[in-house]
Design an enzyme around this catalytic site. Structure first.
Site, PDB file in Angstrom:
ATOM      1  N   ASP B  25       0.877  -1.169   0.000  1.00 51.90           N
ATOM      2  CA  ASP B  25       0.000   0.000   0.000  1.00 51.90           C
ATOM      3  C   ASP B  25       0.915   1.219   0.000  1.00 51.90           C
ATOM      4  O   ASP B  25       1.529   1.546   1.018  1.00 51.90           O
ATOM      5  CB  ASP B  25      -0.883  -0.035   1.256  1.00 51.90           C
ATOM      6  CG  ASP B  25      -1.744   1.218   1.395  1.00 51.90           C
ATOM      7  OD1 ASP B  25      -1.695   2.084   0.486  1.00 51.90           O
ATOM      8  OD2 ASP B  25      -2.456   1.334   2.409  1.00 51.90           O
ATOM      9  N   LYS B  85       2.867  11.340  -3.466  1.00 55.10           N
ATOM     10  CA  LYS B  85       1.826  10.695  -4.272  1.00 55.10           C
ATOM     11  C   LYS B  85       0.963  11.723  -5.015  1.00 55.10           C
ATOM     12  O   LYS B  85       0.457  11.447  -6.096  1.00 55.10           O
ATOM     13  CB  LYS B  85       0.950   9.848  -3.350  1.00 55.10           C
ATOM     14  CG  LYS B  85       0.026   8.877  -4.049  1.00 55.10           C
ATOM     15  CD  LYS B  85      -0.609   7.958  -3.019  1.00 55.10           C
ATOM     16  CE  LYS B  85      -1.618   7.005  -3.616  1.00 55.10           C
ATOM     17  NZ  LYS B  85      -2.164   6.117  -2.562  1.00 55.10           N
ATOM     18  N   GLU B 185      -7.195   0.465  -4.567  1.00 55.92           N
ATOM     19  CA  GLU B 185      -7.181   0.374  -3.104  1.00 55.92           C
ATOM     20  C   GLU B 185      -8.508  -0.130  -2.520  1.00 55.92           C
ATOM     21  O   GLU B 185      -8.497  -1.038  -1.678  1.00 55.92           O
ATOM     22  CB  GLU B 185      -6.770   1.723  -2.499  1.00 55.92           C
ATOM     23  CG  GLU B 185      -5.275   1.979  -2.715  1.00 55.92           C
ATOM     24  CD  GLU B 185      -4.862   3.439  -2.585  1.00 55.92           C
ATOM     25  OE1 GLU B 185      -5.695   4.257  -2.121  1.00 55.92           O
ATOM     26  OE2 GLU B 185      -3.724   3.768  -2.946  1.00 55.92           O
ATOM     27  N   ASP B 207     -13.182   5.136   0.945  1.00 57.73           N
ATOM     28  CA  ASP B 207     -11.746   5.138   1.240  1.00 57.73           C
ATOM     29  C   ASP B 207     -11.207   6.566   1.226  1.00 57.73           C
ATOM     30  O   ASP B 207     -10.956   7.137   0.168  1.00 57.73           O
ATOM     31  CB  ASP B 207     -11.029   4.268   0.186  1.00 57.73           C
ATOM     32  CG  ASP B 207      -9.519   4.198   0.403  1.00 57.73           C
ATOM     33  OD1 ASP B 207      -8.998   4.846   1.332  1.00 57.73           O
ATOM     34  OD2 ASP B 207      -8.856   3.482  -0.375  1.00 57.73           O
TER      35      ASP B 207
END
Lengths: 178, 623
Positions: B25, B85, B185, B207
């Protein structure tokens, strides 16, 4: 640009070509085939087998994408009956005028940031989309009664109308996203 | 390279090695690595913490990652990168909103992916920074597992577009990982949940991480995880809430919002206060700005008010997702919380009200994605789990046509892998080339969609206008990455394509970075390639031999002869040191055994369609 050519999606899923597909049966078939040939299940296999699994899965996914939508299903059946929808199909001027006016209303509501008005316009158009799609089943059911050419022409007209309706609804969604 | 241009059917998916595969992850704030041990997904620590802060410091000679980098960042913020990211597959213009708040020096690369400049005088791509995080995770996993990794599944936000996915995959390559799959994810989280609970039904996965938000609607039936729709915002997360709190505090204190050092100081305090409000109804917030200390109490109600506009953005994406899936919230069997930001009661209250049901959060929201990724890695490596994930492409893919209008070839929420073709014709006599522009997005116009790449098609045979027919094929692979192929239909010529990616790195750039990252570049690279190719050769030999025994009746005589010859060639090549020769022999065996593979696959499909076992179908076919 010419129309996208499609392989036979009914064949890819092993189904008989017909309009009134049972959605539950379609889903079941899709899942069952996916279980058998998904590339993940061939991760340890030789590359030729992995490539075969990938291309089969792609064909299955593409077919499902088409068949789960009544409108796309109708397009495929129409094409299989030899009736093509071209790039420049002309609808009656009254309809085109109406769409033009509705587009202007939408643009006005959008510029004004009037989300409620956009929502109302979308609801009206969605009802129309529903009615057109609901009308397809009886038309296909009537095929084989001797007047097929007229029925297919009517289906074609509905599908072209639906393209305008869809495009309008896409714009409504975009406006509602702002 | 952003777009993979290839002959139709020429690309082959990757194979997993059977041992030491992991799920990673790669988060905005924190990263984790997990594996399946004794059929149980487990987080790996490498003797340290399970959670590695996604922070990289280029303060010294070597990149430092994780907690140590966080510490260095306090002294040297300019050379320390957090939340990288957010920069993946993004240009400087794309990140204009967050750029002023980052301590780092961001550089425009002619409108392509943004770069960072450091005090050592070097420029690094966000891909290299992400690779440093992956490299740290790889080392931890290898320490725990006692040897080199066979491969990794890396998770990406479901709503990541093509450029962001490509950048993530390139980062994996740079970190020396065999990237088995990019996995969404929320899908990974569903996998971790679904297996634990043996669930059936349709679920929403909400999420909310540090920098991204995803919503996915999935149906789970008998081990098939079918994503029905996905949506989100790849630039919305807990970081944004921290900044929103900071802005309120700064405004009250009369400090200018463009004072970067002040904003950073208060953002840190805001995050701490936000986290404290997970367990308390009231907390104190304190930050030192320009020698002056700002203090304030913050209540949970105030936090809810500040978070309101951000949460409403998630609500909008949720409504669109359940509409796309053809479900109402009442029809859903549950909503699952994933991501560190969902620990906050403010977020939980919002989700409860939005979906009208108590959200599920039995599994640690910060670990569940890595655990699910580990399960998928295990599945790909031939493990025990009998599951199939059917993921979707999050955003429509299309081509620019006349008048700046985008023609969609693949619509959003199509199950991957998928494909579509479109035929174009020439508009001038003797036209031998085409310019094509590939876009991703939902809107009608080119300006409102995201440019993925422009490419030029050359080598179309000269003909009169309208006679040539060029077929453009879009294929999205199981990683959600687009491949484009082109062919002239009347002559059968596969036209050459020049690609200019809008944001991504070219293959040459990745290769150069890879070489730079090795100390003794050439030798290491050759040794690694040789090892990889030998393992691949081993695996394909074993699999082919096994298939030839089980399905000997499907093996035609001429195919058998050709396959045996190709096996002999591969065995000879494997004994040598030339990795290119091994690779060529592997490809040779693939070609030789292709008809056999096709027959095996046809039989599997025929059996599935008839709802019968393979053996029954074989009997009926009179074999």
């Amino acid at each position: 640009m010419t129309a996208t050519h499609l392989p036979d999606p009914f064949g890819a899923l092993g189904l008989e070509p017909r309009y009134d597909v049972d959605p539950r049966a379609l889903e079941d078939r899709f899942r069952q085939l996916s279980r058998e040939v998904h590339p993940d299940r061939f991760a340890g296999a030789p590359a030729s087998e992995r490539a075969a699994a990938l291309s089969r899965t792609r064909a299955i996914n593409d077919a499902y994408q088409v068949l789960k939508r009544p409108q796309r299903r109708a397009e495929v059946l129409l094409a299989q009956a030899g009736v093509a929808i071209g790039d420049r199909e002309v609808l009656e001027p009254a309809f085109l005028m109406e769409i033009l006016e509705l587009r202007e209303e939408l643009a006005t509501a959008r510029v004004a940031g009037d989300q409620a008005a956009v929502g109302r316009l979308a609801a009206v158009m969605r009802a129309r989309q529903r009615a057109l799609i609901d009308g397809l089943a009886p038309r296909f059911a009537a095929l084989g009664g001797g007047d097929d050419a007229a029925i297919l022409a009517a289906v074609k007209h509905d599908l072209i109308t639906l393209r305008y309706v869809d495009r309008y609804l896409d714009e409504c969604d975009a406006a509602l996203d702002e | 390279m952003l777009l993979q241009i290839s002959e139709p059917g020429a690309s082959t998916p990757k194979a997993a090695c059977r041992e030491r595969v992991v799920g990673i992850d790669l988060g905005t704030t924190n990263s984790l690595v997990a594996t399946v041990l004794d059929a149980q997904p487990t987080v790996l620590t490498g003797g340290a913490d399970a959670i590695v802060p996604s922070v990289v410091s280029y303060d010294g000679a070597e990149a430092v990652v994780g907690r140590a980098a966080v510490a260095r960042g306090e002294a040297n913020p300019v050379d320390t990168v957090a939340s990288v990211k957010r920069l993946m597959g993004r240009s400087l213009a794309d990140v204009a909103a967050v750029a002023p708040l980052l301590p780092n020096q961001l550089i425009d690369d002619a409108g392509r992916m943004v770069k960072l400049r450091f005090s050592d005088g070097r420029e690094r791509s966000p891909v290299q920074v992400s690779a440093a995080i992956l490299d740290e995770l790889r080392r931890r996993a290898e320490a725990d597992l006692g040897g080199p990794l066979g491969g990794a599944v890396i998770t990406v936000p479901a709503y990541f577009d093509d450029a962001q996915r490509q950048a993530t995959r390139d980062a994996g390559r740079l970190a020396g990982l065999e990237v088995l799959r990019l996995l969404a994810e929320p899908t990974a989280a569903a996998l971790a949940y679904g297996l634990d609970r043996g669930t059936r039904g349709t679920y929403a996965i909400y999420d909310l991480g540090g920098g991204t938000f995803d919503i996915s609607i999935l149906t789970l039936v008998d081990g098939v995880f079918e994503v029905r729709s996905t949506g989100g915002d790849s630039a919305l997360g807990g970081d944004d809430l921290d900044r929103a709190i900071a802005q309120v505090v700064l405004a009250e204190a009369g400090v200018a919002a463009d004072d970067r050092a002040a904003v950073r100081a208060v953002v840190g305090a805001a995050r701490a206060a936000k986290e404290a409000l997970t367990d308390a109804a009231t907390t104190a917030l304190a930050a030192t700005v320009g020698g002056r200390t700002i203090t304030r109490t913050l209540t949970r109600d105030e936090l809810a008010a500040i978070a309101g506009p951000l949460l409403d953005r998630t609500g909008k994406a949720c409504r669109r997702a359940w509409k796309d899936a053809g479900f109402t919230p009442e029809e859903l069997d549950g909503v699952v919380l994933v991501g560190g930001s969902t620990r906050s009661p403010v977020v939980r209250d919002y989700v409860r009200a939005l979906f009208g049901k108590e959200p599920l959060c039995e599994l640690d929201p910060e670990q569940v994605v890595a655990l699910g990724a580990a399960v998928q890695a295990d599945v790909l490596a031939g493990g025990q789990h009998d599951v199939v994930l059917l993921d979707v492409v999050p955003l429509s893919l299309g081509l620019e046509t006349m008048g700046g209008v985008v023609e969609k070839l693949i619509v959003r929420n199509s199950t991957i892998p998928c494909g579509a073709t479109q035929t174009f014709t020439t508009y001038a006599d003797n036209q031998t080339g085409f310019d094509l522009h590939v876009l991703q997005g939902e809107r009608e116009t080119v300006e409102a969609c995201r440019s993925l790449a422009r490419f030029t098609l050359r080598g179309v045979p000269p003909m009169i206008a309208g006679a040539a027919r060029v077929e453009i094929g879009f294929q999205v692979d199981a990683d959600g990455i687009l491949h484009v192929a082109a062919r002239e239909l009347t002559s059968g010529v596969s036209a050459a394509i020049d690609v200019t990616p809008s944001y991504g790195l070219t293959d040459e750039e990745v290769e150069r970075m890879l070489i730079e990252s090795f100390e003794h570049a050439e030798d290491d690279l050759v040794a690694r390639n040789l090892r990889t190719e030998r393992v691949e050769a081993e695996r394909i030999l074993a699999a082919t031999r096994a298939a030839m025994i089980t399905d000997v009746h499907l093996l035609e005589a001429d195919v058998a002869v050709a396959t045996e010859a190709a096996i002999a060639t591969l065995e000879a090549a494997r004994a040598g040191d030339d990795y290119l020769a091994i690779r060529a022999a592997v490809e040779g065996l693939d070609r030789a055994s292709k008809p056999f593979a096709e027959r095996r696959m046809n039989l599997a499909i025929a059996a599935a369609m008839a709802g019968k076992s393979v053996a029954t179908v074989e009997a009926e076919l009179g074999r």
